[in-house]
Design an enzyme around this catalytic site. Structure first.
Site, mmCIF file in Angstrom:
data_model
loop_
_atom_site.group_PDB
_atom_site.id
_atom_site.type_symbol
_atom_site.label_atom_id
_atom_site.label_comp_id
_atom_site.label_asym_id
_atom_site.label_seq_id
_atom_site.Cartn_x
_atom_site.Cartn_y
_atom_site.Cartn_z
ATOM 1 N N VAL A 1 67.139 27.607 -18.899
ATOM 2 C CA VAL A 1 66.385 27.768 -17.659
ATOM 3 C C VAL A 1 67.324 27.739 -16.455
ATOM 4 O O VAL A 1 67.243 28.594 -15.565
ATOM 5 C CB VAL A 1 65.287 26.671 -17.554
ATOM 6 C CG1 VAL A 1 64.625 26.702 -16.185
ATOM 7 C CG2 VAL A 1 64.241 26.867 -18.648
ATOM 8 N N LYS B 1 81.839 22.994 -20.515
ATOM 9 C CA LYS B 1 80.909 24.112 -20.308
ATOM 10 C C LYS B 1 81.102 24.709 -18.904
ATOM 11 O O LYS B 1 81.129 25.926 -18.736
ATOM 12 C CB LYS B 1 79.480 23.573 -20.466
ATOM 13 C CG LYS B 1 78.404 24.626 -20.564
ATOM 14 C CD LYS B 1 77.091 23.917 -20.812
ATOM 15 C CE LYS B 1 75.936 24.857 -20.992
ATOM 16 N NZ LYS B 1 74.659 24.130 -21.076
ATOM 17 N N GLU C 1 62.782 33.194 -24.278
ATOM 18 C CA GLU C 1 64.127 33.520 -24.724
ATOM 19 C C GLU C 1 64.087 34.961 -25.240
ATOM 20 O O GLU C 1 63.105 35.394 -25.816
ATOM 21 C CB GLU C 1 64.568 32.562 -25.836
ATOM 22 C CG GLU C 1 64.756 31.179 -25.281
ATOM 23 C CD GLU C 1 65.282 30.198 -26.316
ATOM 24 O OE1 GLU C 1 65.845 30.640 -27.323
ATOM 25 O OE2 GLU C 1 65.126 28.997 -26.093
ATOM 26 N N PHE D 1 50.197 37.465 -28.615
ATOM 27 C CA PHE D 1 50.233 36.182 -29.317
ATOM 28 C C PHE D 1 49.167 36.033 -30.392
ATOM 29 O O PHE D 1 48.695 34.950 -30.693
ATOM 30 C CB PHE D 1 50.207 35.017 -28.311
ATOM 31 C CG PHE D 1 51.562 34.858 -27.677
ATOM 32 C CD1 PHE D 1 51.994 35.766 -26.721
ATOM 33 C CD2 PHE D 1 52.424 33.862 -28.085
ATOM 34 C CE1 PHE D 1 53.264 35.688 -26.187
ATOM 35 C CE2 PHE D 1 53.706 33.763 -27.553
ATOM 36 C CZ PHE D 1 54.113 34.683 -26.599
ATOM 37 N N CYS E 1 60.321 25.293 -27.256
ATOM 38 C CA CYS E 1 59.225 25.019 -26.310
ATOM 39 C C CYS E 1 57.893 24.694 -26.967
ATOM 40 O O CYS E 1 57.387 23.574 -26.805
ATOM 41 C CB CYS E 1 59.054 26.215 -25.376
ATOM 42 S SG CYS E 1 60.466 26.464 -24.323
ATOM 43 N N LYS F 1 57.433 21.343 -29.088
ATOM 44 C CA LYS F 1 57.604 20.095 -28.317
ATOM 45 C C LYS F 1 56.609 20.008 -27.163
ATOM 46 O O LYS F 1 56.135 18.926 -26.827
ATOM 47 C CB LYS F 1 59.050 19.939 -27.849
ATOM 48 C CG LYS F 1 59.348 20.429 -26.461
ATOM 49 C CD LYS F 1 60.742 20.039 -26.013
ATOM 50 C CE LYS F 1 61.216 20.864 -24.834
ATOM 51 N NZ LYS F 1 60.607 20.621 -23.564
HETATM 52 C C1 UDX Z 1 57.658 30.252 -24.915
HETATM 53 C C2 UDX Z 1 56.692 30.804 -23.856
HETATM 54 O O1 UDX Z 1 56.291 32.127 -24.238
HETATM 55 C C3 UDX Z 1 57.344 30.808 -22.489
HETATM 56 O O2 UDX Z 1 56.402 31.241 -21.510
HETATM 57 C C4 UDX Z 1 57.814 29.382 -22.160
HETATM 58 O O3 UDX Z 1 58.473 29.344 -20.923
HETATM 59 C C5 UDX Z 1 58.749 28.865 -23.254
HETATM 60 O O4 UDX Z 1 58.074 28.949 -24.524
HETATM 61 P P1 UDX Z 1 59.761 31.166 -26.323
HETATM 62 O O5 UDX Z 1 59.741 29.844 -27.016
HETATM 63 O O6 UDX Z 1 61.054 31.718 -25.823
HETATM 64 O O7 UDX Z 1 58.779 31.133 -25.027
HETATM 65 O O8 UDX Z 1 59.194 32.247 -27.340
HETATM 66 P P2 UDX Z 1 57.849 33.079 -27.599
HETATM 67 O O9 UDX Z 1 58.164 34.518 -27.526
HETATM 68 O O10 UDX Z 1 56.728 32.605 -26.772
HETATM 69 O O11 UDX Z 1 57.582 32.718 -29.150
HETATM 70 C C6 UDX Z 1 57.412 31.402 -29.604
HETATM 71 C C7 UDX Z 1 57.242 31.327 -31.095
HETATM 72 O O12 UDX Z 1 55.968 31.830 -31.485
HETATM 73 C C8 UDX Z 1 58.260 32.110 -31.913
HETATM 74 O O13 UDX Z 1 58.617 31.317 -33.033
HETATM 75 C C9 UDX Z 1 57.513 33.345 -32.371
HETATM 76 O O14 UDX Z 1 58.007 33.839 -33.604
HETATM 77 C C10 UDX Z 1 56.102 32.791 -32.526
HETATM 78 N N1 UDX Z 1 55.028 33.788 -32.328
HETATM 79 C C11 UDX Z 1 54.858 34.382 -31.102
HETATM 80 C C12 UDX Z 1 54.148 34.067 -33.372
HETATM 81 O O15 UDX Z 1 54.280 33.545 -34.484
HETATM 82 N N2 UDX Z 1 53.119 34.936 -33.139
HETATM 83 C C13 UDX Z 1 52.918 35.537 -31.942
HETATM 84 O O16 UDX Z 1 51.933 36.296 -31.833
HETATM 85 C C14 UDX Z 1 53.807 35.248 -30.898
#
Ligand code: UDX
Length: 430
Positions: free
Chosen positions: A11, A35, A155, A249, A260, A263
């Protein structure tokens, strides 16, 4: 504007780079001296599309610097963003010690009016905690305001998400300070919501928990589809066309991992409990998610019997595509179980193998997906990389000892794999 960013994790780095790219003067601080030195040399410690380039451009342009000197950062900045890690404790509670440490450092250095902005994902009440720490530890009698401005970046698309977020949430104690933030974000021309600090803090957790709930919901539906000989991908599509539900999603599979969702949902459950509400709905979201890897392993066992001495090719190690992040990656759980049951594991990931090497022992890391498939009794798809969707399945089949695929992310077409002679198992389909 003169901006300070404390913490150079995901972030902090992305926030600092984007603010500098918008023309602000940005100082980023971290306690990790090595770093900071590497960043000043232009070495970016994480894999994120476009980030290297953006950091180089702004370091060269003199708008972005890195330091271990938080005192200098505080003195030279009008807006100070706290972007430090907020890891989970064993019971799901958020460990706020890095936030507290940042607040103390600000308190020791503050010499004039400053706006302190919490961007780290923190439980409701943290804004008040930061205010209290600064008040108790400040060495000069100066005013300051604490704002909550949660980050929603993903990410893999962090730069794009920061430049064009769906919304910008500003939780501010008064209008004047809210205007400072509005001014900073105005060039992005995105929808902005101004609210109080606790509401902004809850927006972040409620949003992540809702998205995690969508994933667990579709995974629970996938379990029903498997029993009913239905197709969960079609069910998700049919649901998603309803604009009230939306298509995002609702991809079934091994569930959510990463730094994220797991946790944040745990933390929201914990904080809700502390506040007197038992958030059972979210406990179930976590429980459905925990069952995903064991569910896939059950499908593998049912089809292959004993795994002793069998060779399994694993495609994908990162917690999702377009990242090298291994935190809470489903691959770790799947691979450890396969190894424990006596299988030989050959794995490949486009970018996460270096990180995976330090976490997973006893795995043969391969230079390509095809190399991982060579001589394998089965392939297990764990991460939804686009590269895997585009593999030449005919070639893959020729390389494998047995044409068997367990697809934990539903990336292949059932009919096509069948036509090509594969035995194909995926999630939520008969
Ligand atoms: C997430 C939130 O999307 C973001 O807004 C927040 O700031 C941080 O957490 P991130 O953890 O980077 O972001 O990944 P994201 O693309 O949201 O996916 C999270 C997890 O869910 C991944 O393991 C992904 O494989 C899984 N996922 C996502 C599914 O299994 N199915 C889906 O439909 C979408």
């Amino acid at each position: 504007m003169e901006i300070g960013v404390i913490g150079t994790g995901y972030v902090g780095l992305v926030t600092g780079a984007v603010f500098a790219d918008l023309g602000n003067d940005v100082i980023c601080a971290d306690i990790d001296e090595d770093k900071v030195e590497r960043l000043n040399r232009g070495e970016v410690p994480i894999y994120e599309t476009g980030l290297d380039e953006m950091i180089h451009r702004n370091v060269e342009g003199g708008r972005l610097t890195f330091t271990i000197d938080v005192h200098r950062l505080v003195r030279e900045s009008e807006l100070i963003f706290i972007c430090v890690g907020t890891p989970p404790k064993d019971d799901g509670e958020t460990d706020l010690s890095y936030v507290e440490r940042a607040a103390q450092a600000i308190a020791h250095a503050i010499d004039d009016y400053k706006v302190i902005v919490n961007k780290s994902t923190v439980p409701v009440g943290t804004g008040a905690l930061v205010s209290d720490i600064i008040d108790r530890h400040k060495r000069k009698s100066v005013r300051f305001d604490v704002v909550s401005n949660p980050e929603f970046l993903r990410e893999g698309s962090a730069i794009q998400d920061t430049l064009a977020p769906d919304r910008i949430v500003i939780g501010a104690p008064n209008k004047t300070v809210a205007m400072r933030l509005l001014e900073l974000y105005a060039p992005l021309e995105r929808p902005m919501l101004i609210t109080d600090v606790p509401s902004a803090e809850i927006i972040k957790y409620a949003s992540n928990a809702f998205l995690a709930m969508k994933i667990s919901f579709i995974n629970a539906v996938a379990n029903v589809c498997e029993q009913a000989e239905a197709n969960v991908d079609d069910v998700a599509k049919g649901m998603g066309y309803d604009t009230r539900i939306g298509r995002g999603f609702l991809y079934p599979g091994l569930g959510f991992g990463g730094s994220c969702f797991p946790k944040d949902v745990e933390s929201f459950v914990h904080k809700s409990g502390e506040l007197g509400y038992d958030f059972k709905l979210l406990k179930e979201v976590l429980s459905v998610n925990r069952e995903r890897a064991p569910h896939l392993l059950g499908i593998i066992r049912k089809s292959m019997g004993s795994l002793e001495g069998k060779v399994l090719g694993v495609l994908g190690l990162a917690f999702k595509d377009n990242t090298d992040d291994m935190r809470d990656a489903k691959s770790v759980e799947v691979i450890r179980a396969l190894l424990e049951e006596g299988a030989k594991v050959k794995a490949y990931d486009p970018v996460a193998m270096d990180n995976a090497r330090s976490i997973l022992n006893g795995v043969e890391f391969c230079p390509s997906a095809y190399a991982a498939a060579e001589g394998a009794d089965a392939l297990v798809v764990v991460t939804e990389w686009r590269e895997f969707r585009q593999l030449n399945l005919v070639r893959l089949k020729e390389l494998m000892a047995r044409p068997l695929i367990f697809d934990g992310r539903n990336i292949y077409d059932v009919e096509r794999t069948k036509r090509l002679g594969f035995e194909y198992h995926c999630m939520g389909k008969a």
